[in-house]
Design a protein around this motif. Structure first.
Motif, PDB file in Angstrom:
ATOM      1  N   UNK A 218      33.762  19.137  66.106  1.00 15.96           N
ATOM      2  CA  UNK A 218      32.332  19.354  65.879  1.00 15.96           C
ATOM      3  C   UNK A 218      32.081  19.860  64.563  1.00 15.96           C
ATOM      4  N   UNK A 219      33.086  19.808  63.652  1.00 14.92           N
ATOM      5  CA  UNK A 219      32.663  20.500  62.187  1.00 14.92           C
ATOM      6  C   UNK A 219      31.637  19.351  61.494  1.00 14.92           C
ATOM      7  N   UNK A 220      30.614  19.831  60.964  1.00 17.74           N
ATOM      8  CA  UNK A 220      29.792  19.132  60.307  1.00 17.74           C
ATOM      9  C   UNK A 220      30.227  18.663  58.892  1.00 17.74           C
ATOM     10  N   UNK A 271      34.613  24.193  53.456  1.00 17.15           N
ATOM     11  CA  UNK A 271      33.244  25.104  53.472  1.00 17.15           C
ATOM     12  C   UNK A 271      32.247  24.181  54.289  1.00 17.15           C
ATOM     13  N   UNK A 272      31.410  24.745  54.915  1.00 20.21           N
ATOM     14  CA  UNK A 272      30.199  24.041  55.639  1.00 20.21           C
ATOM     15  C   UNK A 272      29.119  23.737  54.430  1.00 20.21           C
ATOM     16  N   UNK A 308      33.814  12.780  53.847  1.00 19.73           N
ATOM     17  CA  UNK A 308      32.635  13.718  53.959  1.00 19.73           C
ATOM     18  C   UNK A 308      32.847  15.089  53.941  1.00 19.73           C
ATOM     19  N   UNK A 309      34.292  15.451  54.097  1.00 21.70           N
ATOM     20  CA  UNK A 309      34.624  16.922  54.074  1.00 21.70           C
ATOM     21  C   UNK A 309      35.140  17.234  52.529  1.00 21.70           C
ATOM     22  N   UNK A 310      34.827  18.136  52.012  1.00 21.68           N
ATOM     23  CA  UNK A 310      35.204  18.620  50.806  1.00 21.68           C
ATOM     24  C   UNK A 310      36.456  19.531  51.057  1.00 21.68           C
TER      25      UNK A 310
END
Length: 770
Positions: A218-220, A271-272, A308-310
């Motif tokens: 569920x990590x955006x 990070x989010x 999409x995850x930095x």
């Protein structure tokens, strides 16, 4: 490429047979782009008459006339007996762009043929040396090492080496060649492992399973809208929290809630929301510091985007714990980003200037924008001339001086693709919507004019780009081209500098020009001084010669009254003297042309004439001879001085040439050293990027393989259990069938016994008949 043998094309050339041929290494003869081996050329000429080609204007080899099917439908034959066999090279209109690029294609084919011819010549020369060595050593075949050197170093195909060896009665060690090939592959693999081991402590990257793990948890996706800012964005930094933490040892079993980190450890933080720019589009990732809750600082050295995850990869500046959900304060090195942004913006402008200078066929083939320089790869067949480089550099500098605004806007992909003059990298996949960057234009206005069939505006660069850019072209301050080289066939590379680096390079160039100009002025001044000194000496010599001539004239005039008998001779003497004076003046005026010989000749003729014609004026003639002799000595001295001066001038010129050569050599060495340093730096960075990418791919492939193996293992175990169950059931059924068979056999025996008994009873009966 090899062609298959065809009966219509006649017999093909074959390699000479050998005693023990290796069937695995006997390919057909390659044509080598129209060039044949020396041993095969004669056979090609002898077999040329047997070769048949497709119909052409050439005469029919059969001299017998063929019957005509009817009258000639063309009563007016073409007077040209050999018309062009291919008046329209593209009759069906296939690939019309080839027709427009015919000259360029011919040039490319010509260059390829010349390059292959050079390669073939080098290989033939080396093979001839190998042949002599093999024959001198009494060997029967070319060694695998020699064949591999031809293949690996000279680019010579091994099948061609085999054919040439067969032609001279030799074999080829195929097993040795394969062993050398395997050794080379192993060296390459070892070098790749060493390069990977030399990375950032092993590095941290996200595999496909780890990305899926984040998504399933569920990590955006990371919000990176703040990455385009050129100064600190405190609001975005304050609202940031840690979404996940990874280390080089992290697996895909699950997300770790907290990771203990020691000083110097490599850690990756997701990070989010982040203001960091992840490496993309040729622009390097940002550097900076992330301060985690508890005071742990991570010095970010690499930023990558995975689905999409930095991921921020860095080194821990101290010891502590990194936990999910903890607050984080990211701080980008905006000073470094302010150096990267002008390089990226000027890369767009450089792309536009290259198309304007070289034509619309120039396409981008790659780029790199970091804090030190910009590097742009483009398609072009040859090196740019000094005039073309100056034109490209001047156009970029003009756009900087014009202070053009840089506008960015996100548009639907279909709308953005209709913008006139839009540039996009061929083969690149762009998102929808896409970000459009325009230098000198307004993106919204350009998009509005897309359907109006308006031509692309001049001096406006419009491209798809997701990088960080300036707000105005004037912020780049300056631009210079530092290097233009070739990186591959038909691919050129330009390295440019902006800002302070460009000004420093320009100042260094101006300083060099000033030094060269000062050296030239110093040489000119010394040459001028020597020339003036020689001219003064020449003038003094001329004045002394005139004085002597005047004294001689007075003495001759005084003696003319007492020597009337020599009047005719005196008149001739005066005429000769006048001619001598004119000759002397002419000789001195042309002293640099070496006219002293004429003066000596005139003096000798004058002395001879005086001895023959002036017997009465012997005393005057003697005085005149003495005067002439003194004058000749002075002329000789002057000539000696002039010769010495000329020698000094030659020495000076030679020293100037040596100094100029030394200066040019020093400049060339400095440029070469700079170019090598830039090239090595670029290669190192490119190698690091390639190694990181290969490592990520390998880890992803390994994870996918492991996951596939686990799934297949479960399926195999289920199938094995099912087969065991079916085997157990079949065994039970077999036992039951055996029991049923025994029971049936028993019943059958009982039935046969009863039947036999019944038959016996019926045959005998109670009252048998006689």
């Amino acid at each position: 490429r090899r062609r298959r043998p065809s009966l219509e094309r006649g017999p093909r050339l074959r390699a000479a047979p050998r005693a023990a041929p290796r069937a695995a290494l006997r390919p057909p003869v390659p044509r080598c782009a129209g060039r044949l081996l020396p041993q095969a050329r004669g056979r090609r000429r002898r077999g040329r008459g047997q070769r048949q080609t497709s119909p052409s204007p050439s005469p029919d080899p059969d001299p017998s006339p063929s019957p005509s099917p009817g009258p000639n439908p063309n009563p007016n034959p073409d007077p040209n007996p050999n018309p062009d066999p291919n008046p329209n090279p593209n009759p069906k209109g296939f690939f019309p762009e080839l027709e427009a690029k015919r000259d360029a294609l011919r040039e490319i084919v010509k260059e390829e043929e010349e390059a292959f011819a050079k390669l073939l010549d080098r290989g033939l020369k080396y093979f001839d040396d190998v042949r002599k060595t093999v024959q001198a050593e009494g060997r029967s075949e070319v060694s695998g090492e020699e064949a591999f050197y031809l293949y690996d170093t000279l680019g010579f195909p091994v099948d061609l080496t085999l054919i040439m060896a067969n032609d001279v009665g030799l074999g080829l060690d195929g097993a040795g060649f394969e062993a050398c090939m395997e050794e080379q592959k192993q060296r390459s693999r070892d070098a790749l492992k060493q390069a990977r081991a030399a990375g950032l402590g092993g590095g941290v990257s996200l595999s496909t399973d780890q990305v899926a793990l984040l998504r399933n948890a569920g990590v955006a996706a990371t919000d990176d809208d703040a990455k385009y800012a050129l100064e600190d964005d405190a609001a975005a930094a304050a609202a940031t929290t840690v979404a996940a933490v990874f280390t080089p040892e992290s697996g895909d079993e699950g997300l770790e809630e907290s990771v203990a980190v020691a000083e110097g450890d490599v850690v990756g933080v997701v990070l989010d929301a982040t203001p960091f720019y992840a490496e993309a589009g040729g622009q390097v990732g940002d550097h900076g510091v992330i301060t985690l809750d508890g005071g742990l600082e991570v010095e970010v050295q690499d930023v990558q985007n995975y689905g999409g995850y930095v991921l921020h990869v860095g080194v821990a500046a101290g010891a502590g714990a990194a936990a999910r959900g903890a607050a984080a304060a990211p701080k980008v090195d905006y000073a470094r980003r302010s150096l990267v942004a002008p390089n990226h913006t000027m890369t767009h402008v450089l792309n536009l200037a290259l198309r304007d200078a070289l034509g619309p066929d120039v396409d981008q083939k790659g780029s790199l924008c970091d804090a030190e320089k910009l590097r742009f790869d483009f398609s072009h067949g040859k090196a740019l001339t000094a005039k073309q480089l100056a034109a490209v550099e001047a156009q970029v500098q003009d756009i900087i001086a014009a202070a053009m605004p840089v506008d960015t806007k996100v548009l639907p992909l279909a709308d953005a693709q209709r913008i006139p003059g839009l540039r996009a990298v061929f083969g690149e996949t762009y998102p929808d919507p896409v970000r459009v960057v325009s230098v000198g234009g307004n993106v919204a206005a350009l998009a509005a004019e897309a359907d109006d069939d308006v031509a692309a505006p001049a001096l406006v660069s419009t491209e798809f780009c997701g990088g960080t850019h300036l707000r105005n072209s004037a912020e780049a301050e300056a631009f210079v081209i530092a290097e233009e080289t070739a990186v591959a066939k038909g691919i050129r590379r330009i390295v440019g500098l902006t800002g302070e680096a460009a000004r420093a390079a320009a100042a260094a160039g101006e300083e060099l020009r000033a030094e060269l100009a000062a050296a030239g002025r110093s040489a000119d001044e010394r040459l001028r001084e020597v020339t003036e000194r020689l001219e003064r000496r020449l003038q003094q010599s001329l004045e002394r010669a005139v004085t002597l001539e005047k004294e001689l004239y007075r003495s001759e005039e005084a003696r003319s009254a007492s020597e009337r008998s020599a009047a005719e001779a005196q008149l001739r003497l005066e005429a000769e003297r006048a001619e001598a004076e004119a000759s002397i003046r002419t000789k001195y005026a042309r002293i640099y042309e070496g006219a002293a010989t004429d003066l000596t000749a005139q003096k000798k003729s004058y002395e001879a004439f005086r001895r023959q014609k002036e017997v009465e004026a012997e005393e005057a003639a003697a005085s005149l001879a003495q005067s002439r002799e003194a004058h000749s000595q002075e002329v000789g001295e002057f000539q000696l001085q002039l010769h010495r001066a000329g020698t000094d001038m030659d020495d000076l010129r030679q020293r100037l040439r040596l100094k100029e050569a030394d200066s040019l050599k020093a400049i060339a060495d400095a440029r070469q050293a700079t170019a090598k340093a830039v090239s090595l730096e670029g290669r190192l960075k490119a190698l690091n990027l390639d190694l990181e990418a290969e490592k990520r791919n390998a880890l992803e492939s390994l994870a996918e393989t492991e996951q596939t193996f686990r799934r297949e293992k479960v399926v195999w175990e289920q199938e094995l259990d099912s087969m065991r169950a079916r085997l157990h059931g079949a065994t039970a059924e077999l036992q039951q069938l055996k029991s049923m068979k025994l029971e049936a056999d028993r019943r059958q025996m009982e039935h046969l016994a009863r039947l036999q008994e019944h038959v016996t009873d019926e045959a005998i009966g109670p009252n048998p008949k006689p």
